[in-house]
Design a protein around this motif. Structure first.
Motif, PDB file in Angstrom:
ATOM      1  N   GLU A 100       0.835  -1.205   0.000  1.00  0.00           N
ATOM      2  CA  GLU A 100       0.000   0.000   0.000  1.00  0.00           C
ATOM      3  C   GLU A 100       0.875   1.263   0.000  1.00  0.00           C
ATOM      4  OE1 GLU A 100      -3.687   1.942   2.446  1.00  0.00           O
ATOM      5  OE2 GLU A 100      -1.903   1.322   3.561  1.00  0.00           O
ATOM      6  N   ARG A 101       1.963   1.248   0.759  1.00  0.00           N
ATOM      7  CA  ARG A 101       2.845   2.427   0.788  1.00  0.00           C
ATOM      8  C   ARG A 101       3.483   2.673  -0.587  1.00  0.00           C
ATOM      9  NH1 ARG A 101       3.696   0.593   6.159  1.00  0.00           N
ATOM     10  NH2 ARG A 101       5.492  -0.673   5.613  1.00  0.00           N
ATOM     11  N   GLU A 102       3.832   1.592  -1.289  1.00  0.00           N
ATOM     12  CA  GLU A 102       4.426   1.724  -2.628  1.00  0.00           C
ATOM     13  C   GLU A 102       3.396   2.084  -3.698  1.00  0.00           C
ATOM     14  OE1 GLU A 102       6.740  -1.715  -3.732  1.00  0.00           O
ATOM     15  OE2 GLU A 102       7.685  -1.798  -1.752  1.00  0.00           O
ATOM     16  N   HIS A 103       2.145   1.706  -3.463  1.00  0.00           N
ATOM     17  CA  HIS A 103       1.066   1.899  -4.440  1.00  0.00           C
ATOM     18  C   HIS A 103      -0.131   2.517  -3.723  1.00  0.00           C
ATOM     19  CE1 HIS A 103       3.318  -0.587  -7.299  1.00  0.00           C
ATOM     20  NE2 HIS A 103       3.607  -1.343  -6.256  1.00  0.00           N
ATOM     21  N   PRO A 104      -0.118   3.824  -3.482  1.00  0.00           N
ATOM     22  CA  PRO A 104      -1.148   4.470  -2.659  1.00  0.00           C
ATOM     23  C   PRO A 104      -2.569   4.409  -3.211  1.00  0.00           C
ATOM     24  CG  PRO A 104       0.527   6.060  -3.375  1.00  0.00           C
ATOM     25  CD  PRO A 104       0.932   4.731  -3.900  1.00  0.00           C
ATOM     26  N   HIS A 105      -2.741   3.959  -4.446  1.00  0.00           N
ATOM     27  CA  HIS A 105      -4.094   3.785  -4.981  1.00  0.00           C
ATOM     28  C   HIS A 105      -4.754   2.517  -4.429  1.00  0.00           C
ATOM     29  CE1 HIS A 105      -1.664   1.248  -7.619  1.00  0.00           C
ATOM     30  NE2 HIS A 105      -2.780   0.608  -7.934  1.00  0.00           N
ATOM     31  N   LEU A 106      -3.982   1.693  -3.740  1.00  0.00           N
ATOM     32  CA  LEU A 106      -4.514   0.471  -3.125  1.00  0.00           C
ATOM     33  C   LEU A 106      -4.877   0.745  -1.672  1.00  0.00           C
ATOM     34  CD1 LEU A 106      -1.934  -2.103  -4.523  1.00  0.00           C
ATOM     35  CD2 LEU A 106      -4.247  -1.608  -5.393  1.00  0.00           C
ATOM     36  N   ALA A 107      -5.752  -0.091  -1.132  1.00  0.00           N
ATOM     37  CA  ALA A 107      -6.187   0.062   0.261  1.00  0.00           C
ATOM     38  C   ALA A 107      -5.820  -1.191   1.059  1.00  0.00           C
ATOM     39  CB  ALA A 107      -7.691   0.290   0.322  1.00  0.00           C
ATOM     40  N   TYR A 108      -5.227  -0.971   2.222  1.00  0.00           N
ATOM     41  CA  TYR A 108      -4.875  -2.053   3.138  1.00  0.00           C
ATOM     42  C   TYR A 108      -6.162  -2.676   3.687  1.00  0.00           C
ATOM     43  CZ  TYR A 108      -2.909  -4.494   7.135  1.00  0.00           C
ATOM     44  OH  TYR A 108      -2.563  -5.464   8.042  1.00  0.00           O
ATOM     45  N   THR A 109      -6.242  -3.995   3.651  1.00  0.00           N
ATOM     46  CA  THR A 109      -7.453  -4.712   4.048  1.00  0.00           C
ATOM     47  C   THR A 109      -7.072  -5.911   4.909  1.00  0.00           C
ATOM     48  OG1 THR A 109      -8.398  -4.096   1.899  1.00  0.00           O
ATOM     49  CG2 THR A 109      -9.551  -5.802   3.137  1.00  0.00           C
ATOM     50  N   GLU A 110      -7.863  -6.163   5.959  1.00  0.00           N
ATOM     51  CA  GLU A 110      -7.654  -7.350   6.803  1.00  0.00           C
ATOM     52  C   GLU A 110      -8.966  -8.081   6.986  1.00  0.00           C
ATOM     53  OE1 GLU A 110      -5.566  -7.310  10.540  1.00  0.00           O
ATOM     54  OE2 GLU A 110      -4.239  -5.723   9.833  1.00  0.00           O
ATOM     55  N   GLY A 111      -8.852  -9.371   7.187  1.00  0.00           N
ATOM     56  CA  GLY A 111     -10.032 -10.192   7.440  1.00  0.00           C
ATOM     57  C   GLY A 111      -9.650 -11.657   7.436  1.00  0.00           C
ATOM     58  N   PHE A 112     -10.483 -12.443   6.775  1.00  0.00           N
ATOM     59  CA  PHE A 112     -10.261 -13.884   6.702  1.00  0.00           C
ATOM     60  C   PHE A 112     -10.305 -14.332   5.254  1.00  0.00           C
ATOM     61  CE2 PHE A 112     -12.421 -13.106  10.793  1.00  0.00           C
ATOM     62  CZ  PHE A 112     -11.411 -13.524  11.645  1.00  0.00           C
ATOM     63  N   THR A 113      -9.513 -15.355   4.959  1.00  0.00           N
ATOM     64  CA  THR A 113      -9.487 -15.914   3.620  1.00  0.00           C
ATOM     65  C   THR A 113      -9.463 -17.425   3.683  1.00  0.00           C
ATOM     66  OG1 THR A 113      -7.081 -15.960   3.488  1.00  0.00           O
ATOM     67  CG2 THR A 113      -8.162 -13.959   2.719  1.00  0.00           C
TER      68      THR A 113
END
Length: 186
Positions: A100-113
């Motif tokens: 996310e820091r390298e590509h600020p157009h992306l959003a950090y997301t957490e959850g389950f997979t």
């Protein structure tokens, strides 16, 4: 709504597990991996409820499972874009935060997979684009994976050098459970 207590074959007093996509649930079919993840989430919420533990009495959410069920949404697995480099496994929070820091157009997301090569859901961190597609620098073979998570507000995203998972660290998770996500995102 999917998976009411009766549909899961659980006692009537078991909490209802709602599909995080809400009203859209009836408009689209769930993949087997998404259904497995939703069932797993419901089982964890029901188990936690059956323990009758009052240590979280008065909290908005009693577990990370409830938090993700209340605020999470489904994300669409996609191939890793060419400009994103794959990063080492077992460091998903650090990997997603760095991406996310390298590509600020992306959003950090957490959850389950549920990964394509395992039927076992796990806590995980990844990035998402504006269209809800998964950009996962840790797991690059997504196949039939399922991703259910929360795009965390900028003030809750991991910071270097620790880059710990927000939904796994007590100092960041407990305030979210006590007050809810809305209170922390201001």
């Amino acid at each position: 709504m999917l998976n009411s207590a009766d549909e899961m074959g659980s006692p009537a007093d078991t909490p209802i597990v709602r599909d995080p996509v809400g009203a859209l649930a009836s408009a689209r079919l769930m993949s087997p991996a998404e259904q497995a993840l939703l069932n797993w989430l419901g089982e964890h919420i029901a188990l936690q409820s059956s323990l009758d533990y009052d240590g979280t009495a008065g909290w908005k959410h009693h577990s990370v499972y409830e938090l993700v069920a209340a605020h999470g949404r489904w994300f669409t697995p996609a191939a890793l874009p060419a400009q994103i480099r794959p990063l080492p496994i077992r460091d998903c929070a650090a990997n997603a935060a760095a991406t996310e820091r390298e590509h600020p157009h992306l959003a950090y997301t957490e959850g389950f997979t549920v990964s394509a090569d395992s039927p076992v859901p796990v806590a995980h961190a990844w990035c998402t684009d504006v269209d809800g597609r998964v950009v996962d620098p840790t797991w690059t073979a997504l196949g039939d994976s399922a991703y259910l998570g929360i795009v965390l507000p900028p003030n809750l995203r991991p910071q270097a050098p620790l880059n710990r998972g927000v939904l796994e660290a007590p100092d960041t998770l407990f305030p979210l459970l006590r007050s809810g996500l809305g209170a922390e995102s201001h």
